[in-house]
Scaffold this motif. Structure first.
Motif, PDB file in Angstrom:
ATOM      1  N   LYS A  25      23.541 -20.418 -30.901  1.00 42.62           N
ATOM      2  CA  LYS A  25      22.119 -20.045 -30.897  1.00 42.62           C
ATOM      3  C   LYS A  25      21.284 -21.079 -31.650  1.00 42.62           C
ATOM      4  O   LYS A  25      20.194 -21.470 -31.204  1.00 42.62           O
ATOM      5  N   ARG A  69      20.511 -24.256 -29.770  1.00 41.70           N
ATOM      6  CA  ARG A  69      19.434 -24.181 -28.756  1.00 41.70           C
ATOM      7  C   ARG A  69      18.137 -24.778 -29.300  1.00 41.70           C
ATOM      8  O   ARG A  69      17.278 -25.205 -28.538  1.00 41.70           O
ATOM      9  N   LEU A  70      18.034 -24.805 -30.634  1.00 44.79           N
ATOM     10  CA  LEU A  70      16.827 -25.354 -31.265  1.00 44.79           C
ATOM     11  C   LEU A  70      17.023 -26.812 -31.688  1.00 44.79           C
ATOM     12  O   LEU A  70      16.085 -27.608 -31.635  1.00 44.79           O
ATOM     13  N   THR A  77      19.149 -22.579 -21.050  1.00 45.79           N
ATOM     14  CA  THR A  77      17.937 -22.326 -20.260  1.00 45.79           C
ATOM     15  C   THR A  77      16.975 -23.501 -20.412  1.00 45.79           C
ATOM     16  O   THR A  77      17.171 -24.386 -21.246  1.00 45.79           O
ATOM     17  N   ASN A  78      15.941 -23.496 -19.613  1.00 48.89           N
ATOM     18  CA  ASN A  78      14.953 -24.592 -19.662  1.00 48.89           C
ATOM     19  C   ASN A  78      14.189 -24.627 -20.983  1.00 48.89           C
ATOM     20  O   ASN A  78      13.593 -25.649 -21.332  1.00 48.89           O
ATOM     21  N   ASP A  79      14.191 -23.494 -21.703  1.00 52.77           N
ATOM     22  CA  ASP A  79      13.466 -23.436 -22.974  1.00 52.77           C
ATOM     23  C   ASP A  79      14.282 -23.982 -24.141  1.00 52.77           C
ATOM     24  O   ASP A  79      13.753 -24.166 -25.236  1.00 52.77           O
ATOM     25  N   ASP A  80      15.574 -24.234 -23.911  1.00 56.66           N
ATOM     26  CA  ASP A  80      16.454 -24.694 -24.986  1.00 56.66           C
ATOM     27  C   ASP A  80      16.381 -26.210 -25.149  1.00 56.66           C
ATOM     28  O   ASP A  80      16.135 -26.951 -24.186  1.00 56.66           O
ATOM     29  N   ALA A  81      16.616 -26.661 -26.384  1.00 56.03           N
ATOM     30  CA  ALA A  81      16.743 -28.102 -26.615  1.00 56.03           C
ATOM     31  C   ALA A  81      18.021 -28.585 -25.937  1.00 56.03           C
ATOM     32  O   ALA A  81      19.059 -27.927 -26.013  1.00 56.03           O
TER      33      ALA A  81
END
Length: 606
Positions: free
Chosen positions: A45, A48-49, A71-75
């Motif tokens: 998790k 992802r940032l 996902t597309n929002d993840d780094a």
């Protein structure tokens, strides 16, 4: 009948107890697995940032597939470290992480890498040392951004045919494998460091290699192979600084080496040389040259070479062995660069040993002249810290005019086999016996012996601790199956090795201190030995009354000794240990030694 009923009740109780323990064990394992899943999920998790995921040393047995739930929002994931686990398989989905730049897979149980790894076009570093790899997928040659490739300590017999397509590669590290030849390295213009020591390479010219396009190569290590000759094309390596050809079967060195304008260090010891490269005396850069243990060099060749090398302007060290020195009598005494050391005969098959005496050439040929203390340094896999440099620094700290002195035995396992060799006989005791015998023969001549070692070298210092009176072991690998760096051996062999190490450490009468940083892995490895020592000392009939000590430092790094060597910390630790052993040696010695002026000064009585 009463006895029978009593036995039945006892048997029933034992079965019930056994079942209860089994159930409790299952519950504990389930709780551990849940905790591990939670740790992995939290780290994924977080990645992802940050784009960085570190799953090192978690005892994972399977690759976490949740890594691919991006996902597309993840780094985008650029750095994945999953070394020092127990993973047997890397899924093909790894190729989907196409923005990955760094991939750490070292210290697992991998037998192969997936073909999809070739899709990682941005991959710059791949570390897969200490696995069970037998080859590398040809697809890896598509990783056009790859700069660092480390696959040391595997079972690789052949490198990919199209390896030269990795034109960005700067470091190729494949020591301790089973290579018999190199693919054509072609135009790898950026390759600066090649390490191939401890393989079975016979011919460098195989597959058309002429090395003329390796314009950036600075370090070339081929120690411990099966080379019989060296191609003159090595003279094309104009940036080459370090060339290690030791422990091969080389009969002649090409004169073209004189054309290398910045060559500073050449290792030629333990070969079958009949002649020596006299043209090297013209070199304007050569500072260090070692030719020990070339038994087929005759007196006239040695004398002629040493005579002409007097003209080598930059040469600081020309290493010869005691037998070579005896062959030529005193003809080396006027050559300041000559350094004489004792080495075992090649026929002894005893690995790399080199005994350097405190008085250097003065006492090298007299076996009866020894310093009060012998310091034995065991080399680690990457060769850090530089024990030779540190012990020279120690010499200055000790003070050459105080009477305190020590001889040094350098011991190194170039096969990266944890001082067991790569013959894999199945008999561990037999595998380590050649090292044990040579250590015993040398150490028994001294009343006080100080062992030093880091990582793999620290492991050796514990295995052979019975021959020491004091041991400083920095971050040893004890349980190799759980270690961050490990040999390419079976789990059963590693269990036997752990038992052998503990036996060696616990039966020794030496004062043993294990130095470790704050990294949990290293603390756990050290604790195995320390806890076993404490348990043994509690037993009434224990022969070993001394407890093995552990000293911790606020350094979250396995290369603790290297970090400590950056200032005076490491040399001061060694200095304190040496001075203790020196005083013990004097106490063990004769009245003449005890009453020497140097000793009286040390005791504050003069």
């Amino acid at each position: 009948r009463r006895r029978r009923r009593r036995r039945q009740r006892q048997s029933s109780w034992k079965k019930t107890t056994s079942m209860s323990v089994s159930i409790l064990d299952d519950v504990d394992k389930e709780e551990e697995n849940e905790q591990l899943d939670e740790v992995v999920s939290k780290r994924i998790k977080k990645s992802r940032l940050t784009g960085r995921l570190d799953l090192t040393g978690l005892n994972l047995t399977e690759f976490p597939m949740e890594i691919f739930d991006i996902t597309n929002d993840d780094a985008p994931l650029t750095d994945l470290q999953i070394s020092n686990n127990r993973i047997y398989h890397i899924p093909e989905e790894i190729g989907d992480l196409q923005l990955l730049e760094r991939l750490g897979l070292a210290g697992n149980r991998l037998t192969k890498l997936p073909e999809s790894i070739g899709k990682l076009q941005r991959l710059q570093g791949l570390w897969a040392h200490g696995n069970l790899l037998k080859n590398l997928p040809e697809s890896i040659c598509s990783c056009q951004s790859l700069r660092n490739l480390s696959v040391a300590g595997n079972r690789i017999r052949k490198l990919p045919e199209n390896l030269s397509q990795l034109v960005a590669l700067e470091e190729l590290s494949v020591p301790g494998n089973q290579l018999v030849e190199l693919p054509n390295l072609g135009k790898m213009f950026n390759l600066s460091d090649i390490d191939l020591h401890g393989n079975f390479i016979e011919d460098l010219s195989a597959n058309g290699n002429d090395f003329q396009f390796l314009k950036a190569l600075e370090t070339f290590s081929l120690q411990g192979n099966q080379l019989k000759s060296i191609p003159g094309s090595l003279g094309n390596l104009k940036r080459l600084r370090s060339l290690n050809l030791a422990e091969n079967r080389i009969q002649q060195v090409p004169e073209e080496l004189r054309n290398l304008p910045v060559l500073t260090s050449v290792w030629l010891y333990s070969n079958d040389l009949r002649s020596l490269p006299k043209e090297l005396h013209k070199s304007q850069s050569l500072r260090q040259l070692w030719i020990e243990n070339n038994e087929k060099l005759d007196k006239s060749e040695l004398e002629a070479f040493i005579r002409i090398m007097k003209d080598a302007k930059m040469l600081k060290t020309l290493g010869i062995d005691t037998e070579q020195a005896r062959k030529i009598g005193g003809s080396f005494e006027n050559v300041s660069a000559v350094s004489v050391a004792a080495v075992p005969n090649r026929s002894d098959n005893a690995g790399y040993f080199k005994l350097v005496k405190w008085d250097g050439n003065k006492s090298a040929l007299d076996d009866s002249k020894r310093a009060p203390v012998l310091i034995v340094s065991f080399g680690s896999a990457p060769g850090v810290p530089n024990w030779g440099g540190l012990l020279k620094k120690l010499r200055k700290k000790v003070g050459e005019n105080d009477g305190k002195s020590y001889d040094v035995l350098y011991v190194c396992d170039v096969e990266r086999s944890w001082y067991a060799g790569n013959k894999m006989t199945g008999n561990l005791e037999e595998e380590v016996s050649k090292w044990n015998k040579q250590l015993e023969d040398t150490c028994t001549k001294y009343s006080r012996v100080l062992f030093l070692g880091d990582s793999m070298g620290a492991t050796a210092s514990l295995v052979f601790a019975e021959h020491a009176t004091r041991v400083l072991a920095f971050c040893p690998q004890v349980d190799l199956f759980a270690a961050s760096i490990r040999p390419s051996r079976s789990a059963n062999w590693m269990r036997k090795y752990k038992t052998l190490l503990l036996q060696g450490a616990l039966k020794s009468e030496a004062d043993v201190t294990i130095h470790t940083g704050s990294w949990t892995h290293d603390v756990d490895q050290a604790s195995i030995v320390v806890d076993s020592s404490e348990k043994q000392s509690e037993e009434a009939d224990a022969k070993r009354k001394k407890k093995i000590k552990k000293k911790m430092y606020p350094v979250n790094n396995h290369r603790l000794a290297l970090v400590l060597s950056e200032d005076d910390t490491l040399v001061n630790v060694v200095k304190e240990a040496f001075e203790t052993e020196y005083m013990n040696a004097i106490s063990d010695g004769t009245d003449t030694q005890k009453n020497s002026a140097a000793t009286l000064r040390l005791l504050g009585l003069a």
